[in-house]
Design a protein around this motif. Structure first.
Motif, PDB file in Angstrom:
ATOM      1  N   GLY A  57       0.795  -1.225   0.000  1.00  0.00           N
ATOM      2  CA  GLY A  57       0.000   0.000   0.000  1.00  0.00           C
ATOM      3  C   GLY A  57       0.819   1.263   0.000  1.00  0.00           C
ATOM      4  O   GLY A  57       0.275   2.357  -0.217  1.00  0.00           O
ATOM      5  N   ALA A  58       2.136   1.138   0.228  1.00  0.00           N
ATOM      6  CA  ALA A  58       3.003   2.318   0.285  1.00  0.00           C
ATOM      7  C   ALA A  58       3.982   2.362  -0.883  1.00  0.00           C
ATOM      8  O   ALA A  58       4.957   3.112  -0.841  1.00  0.00           O
ATOM      9  N   SER A  59       3.721   1.556  -1.907  1.00  0.00           N
ATOM     10  CA  SER A  59       4.693   1.427  -2.989  1.00  0.00           C
ATOM     11  C   SER A  59       4.065   1.595  -4.371  1.00  0.00           C
ATOM     12  O   SER A  59       2.883   1.302  -4.573  1.00  0.00           O
ATOM     13  N   GLU A  60       4.912   2.034  -5.280  1.00  0.00           N
ATOM     14  CA  GLU A  60       4.592   2.050  -6.700  1.00  0.00           C
ATOM     15  C   GLU A  60       5.660   1.227  -7.409  1.00  0.00           C
ATOM     16  O   GLU A  60       6.818   1.191  -6.967  1.00  0.00           O
ATOM     17  N   ILE A  61       5.283   0.564  -8.467  1.00  0.00           N
ATOM     18  CA  ILE A  61       6.228  -0.282  -9.197  1.00  0.00           C
ATOM     19  C   ILE A  61       6.623   0.382 -10.511  1.00  0.00           C
ATOM     20  O   ILE A  61       5.766   0.902 -11.238  1.00  0.00           O
ATOM     21  N   LEU A  62       7.899   0.381 -10.789  1.00  0.00           N
ATOM     22  CA  LEU A  62       8.418   0.844 -12.080  1.00  0.00           C
ATOM     23  C   LEU A  62       9.074  -0.344 -12.761  1.00  0.00           C
ATOM     24  O   LEU A  62      10.093  -0.864 -12.268  1.00  0.00           O
ATOM     25  N   HIS A  63       8.501  -0.797 -13.862  1.00  0.00           N
ATOM     26  CA  HIS A  63       9.026  -1.991 -14.526  1.00  0.00           C
ATOM     27  C   HIS A  63      10.349  -1.701 -15.212  1.00  0.00           C
ATOM     28  O   HIS A  63      10.518  -0.682 -15.882  1.00  0.00           O
ATOM     29  N   ALA A  64      11.294  -2.618 -15.041  1.00  0.00           N
ATOM     30  CA  ALA A  64      12.586  -2.557 -15.720  1.00  0.00           C
ATOM     31  C   ALA A  64      12.849  -3.922 -16.345  1.00  0.00           C
ATOM     32  O   ALA A  64      12.862  -4.936 -15.640  1.00  0.00           O
ATOM     33  N   PRO A  65      13.062  -3.975 -17.643  1.00  0.00           N
ATOM     34  CA  PRO A  65      13.222  -5.281 -18.301  1.00  0.00           C
ATOM     35  C   PRO A  65      14.580  -5.935 -18.097  1.00  0.00           C
ATOM     36  O   PRO A  65      14.715  -7.147 -18.278  1.00  0.00           O
ATOM     37  N   ASP A  66      15.596  -5.149 -17.707  1.00  0.00           N
ATOM     38  CA  ASP A  66      16.952  -5.692 -17.614  1.00  0.00           C
ATOM     39  C   ASP A  66      17.525  -5.541 -16.211  1.00  0.00           C
ATOM     40  O   ASP A  66      17.053  -4.740 -15.401  1.00  0.00           O
ATOM     41  N   VAL A  67      18.607  -6.305 -15.961  1.00  0.00           N
ATOM     42  CA  VAL A  67      19.308  -6.293 -14.672  1.00  0.00           C
ATOM     43  C   VAL A  67      20.806  -6.162 -14.927  1.00  0.00           C
ATOM     44  O   VAL A  67      21.330  -6.779 -15.864  1.00  0.00           O
ATOM     45  N   VAL A  68      21.490  -5.400 -14.095  1.00  0.00           N
ATOM     46  CA  VAL A  68      22.950  -5.318 -14.156  1.00  0.00           C
ATOM     47  C   VAL A  68      23.523  -6.494 -13.377  1.00  0.00           C
ATOM     48  O   VAL A  68      23.214  -6.675 -12.187  1.00  0.00           O
ATOM     49  N   SER A  69      24.348  -7.302 -14.015  1.00  0.00           N
ATOM     50  CA  SER A  69      24.921  -8.467 -13.337  1.00  0.00           C
ATOM     51  C   SER A  69      26.099  -8.048 -12.463  1.00  0.00           C
ATOM     52  O   SER A  69      26.678  -6.978 -12.635  1.00  0.00           O
ATOM     53  N   GLY A  70      26.448  -8.920 -11.530  1.00  0.00           N
ATOM     54  CA  GLY A  70      27.555  -8.618 -10.639  1.00  0.00           C
ATOM     55  C   GLY A  70      28.899  -8.584 -11.326  1.00  0.00           C
ATOM     56  O   GLY A  70      29.830  -7.924 -10.852  1.00  0.00           O
ATOM     57  N   GLU A  71      29.021  -9.270 -12.464  1.00  0.00           N
ATOM     58  CA  GLU A  71      30.305  -9.330 -13.182  1.00  0.00           C
ATOM     59  C   GLU A  71      30.406  -8.280 -14.284  1.00  0.00           C
ATOM     60  O   GLU A  71      31.449  -8.142 -14.913  1.00  0.00           O
ATOM     61  N   GLU A  72      29.353  -7.546 -14.510  1.00  0.00           N
ATOM     62  CA  GLU A  72      29.318  -6.608 -15.637  1.00  0.00           C
ATOM     63  C   GLU A  72      30.242  -5.414 -15.401  1.00  0.00           C
ATOM     64  O   GLU A  72      30.294  -4.848 -14.305  1.00  0.00           O
ATOM     65  N   ARG A  73      30.951  -5.019 -16.442  1.00  0.00           N
ATOM     66  CA  ARG A  73      31.811  -3.847 -16.341  1.00  0.00           C
ATOM     67  C   ARG A  73      30.970  -2.577 -16.323  1.00  0.00           C
ATOM     68  O   ARG A  73      29.929  -2.513 -16.971  1.00  0.00           O
ATOM     69  N   PRO A  74      31.438  -1.553 -15.576  1.00  0.00           N
ATOM     70  CA  PRO A  74      30.683  -0.298 -15.523  1.00  0.00           C
ATOM     71  C   PRO A  74      30.387   0.293 -16.896  1.00  0.00           C
ATOM     72  O   PRO A  74      29.290   0.822 -17.127  1.00  0.00           O
ATOM     73  N   THR A  75      31.347   0.199 -17.832  1.00  0.00           N
ATOM     74  CA  THR A  75      31.125   0.758 -19.165  1.00  0.00           C
ATOM     75  C   THR A  75      29.997   0.032 -19.889  1.00  0.00           C
ATOM     76  O   THR A  75      29.218   0.660 -20.619  1.00  0.00           O
TER      77      THR A  75
END
Length: 358
Positions: A57-75
């Motif tokens: 009741g205190a939240s709104e959802i913003l859909h995001a289709p992708d996820v940043v993996s732990g091994e992914e480079r910042p660039t």
């Protein structure tokens, strides 16, 4: 009083949606003023919310289709900022849809995205990563930088000290946080040129700053409780932090092994259990969770990737506290008070050429 919404990267961390939603729900139960923007896979977030009606009741959802993996480079992550849960949570802060963002995802990607989207505050050259370390004193220690900047000059260190002191004043209600520079000794002649220059500048500006600065401290003293803020470059700070974390795990594992070594030891454990539980609580990183990127035009909090729901709730509470006490305004006010001229440009020391006196 209601606070601005806190954007939560629901896909970050080792366990993703379940722990992030449980942590947000725990934070909401503790503080019913909190409102959330939950960013990530909408289907999975809605399913997790069914177990937490107080959060739903205190939240709104913003859909995001992708996820940043732990091994992914910042660039690589930067190129996908507009489609990832991490990138969209940060963008919500930039657009004013949220007051702060919390993520347990890839630290390098979070820093890169945050810096690009929010930019550094006027008077700050580089943002710094600050975290809390348990001590023998009444309060946790604020330490920065912990990995955002591997090489720093005196100007950077002075700015880190100003930001760290402002952070400590908010978290611990201190008027004059005790600030020290991490060095290999406490003598004024020890350390690099950058450390000695930063110490000189901080001493000169101490009358204009809401801090108590008294030179250097060594790594073996940072948990004694006689200092509130320790300032260093990101390379040394990251090593020191991991050494402290490793020592805490070593003590915990050693106690477990000792108590399990014999029947007498097991009986001793039962007798000393209240003390060992207090020690476990004090050393549990979840009770000190919530690193902050200081120096940005917005509040970004990094939760540990392996944090439990308790750890995530504590990271959310840190974000809320910084919003409530307007951290960015406090840092800006301190920078204005000391003045740009007082924070000198790095001293360039010319190396003697062959045949010249050193």
């Amino acid at each position: 009083m209601s606070l601005p919404r806190i954007a939560v990267d629901a896909m970050g961390g080792d366990e993703g949606v379940r722990v992030m939603i449980e942590g947000a729900a725990l934070a909401r139960r503790r503080h019913d003023r909190f409102k959330f923007l939950l960013v990530g896979d909408e289907t999975r977030i809605r399913a997790a919310l069914e177990n937490h009606p107080n959060l739903k009741g205190a939240s709104e959802i913003l859909h995001a289709p992708d996820v940043v993996s732990g091994e992914e480079r910042p660039t690589q992550a930067l190129r996908r900022a507009k489609t990832t849960s991490m990138g969209l949570a940060i963008d919500a802060v930039k657009q004013g849809k949220a007051g702060a963002a919390v993520s347990a995802g890839n630290t390098g990607a979070l820093m890169a995205m945050s810096k690009l989207a929010l930019r550094t505050m006027p008077g700050i050259d580089r943002p710094a990563l600050a975290a809390l370390i348990p001590t023998l004193g009444d309060n946790d220690l604020v330490m920065l930088d912990l990995g955002a900047n591997t090489e720093c000059d005196a100007r950077n260190l002075v700015q880190f000290a100003i930001m760290g002191a402002a952070y400590a004043r908010i978290l611990h209600d201190l008027d004059q946080p005790r600030v020290r520079l991490l060095n290999i000794g406490t003598e004024e002649t020890k350390g690099t040129d950058a450390l000695r220059d930063a110490s000189e500048q901080l001493r000169d500006a101490s009358g204009d700053l809401a801090m108590s600065f008294d030179g250097f401290t060594e790594a073996d003293k940072i948990s004694r409780g006689d200092v509130d803020v320790v300032v260093t470059d990101g390379f040394s700070g990251n090593i020191a932090l991991k050494a402290v974390e490793g020592a805490a795990r070593f003590v915990g594992d050693l106690l477990k092994r000792s108590f399990a070594s014999s029947l007498r030891s097991k009986i001793g454990f039962l007798i000393s259990r209240p003390a060992t539980e207090l020690l476990r609580h004090h050393l549990d990183p979840n009770n000190h969770n919530g690193a902050v990127f200081l120096g940005l035009n917005g509040v970004i909090v990094k939760s540990h990737g392996s944090a439990t729901a308790l750890g995530v709730a504590n990271a959310v509470a840190v974000a809320a506290r910084l919003l409530e006490d307007d951290l960015t305004h406090r840092i800006a006010a301190d920078l204005e008070r000391v003045g740009e001229d007082a924070i000198r440009q790095p001293v360039v020391r010319r190396t003697a050429q062959k045949g010249e006196p050193a």
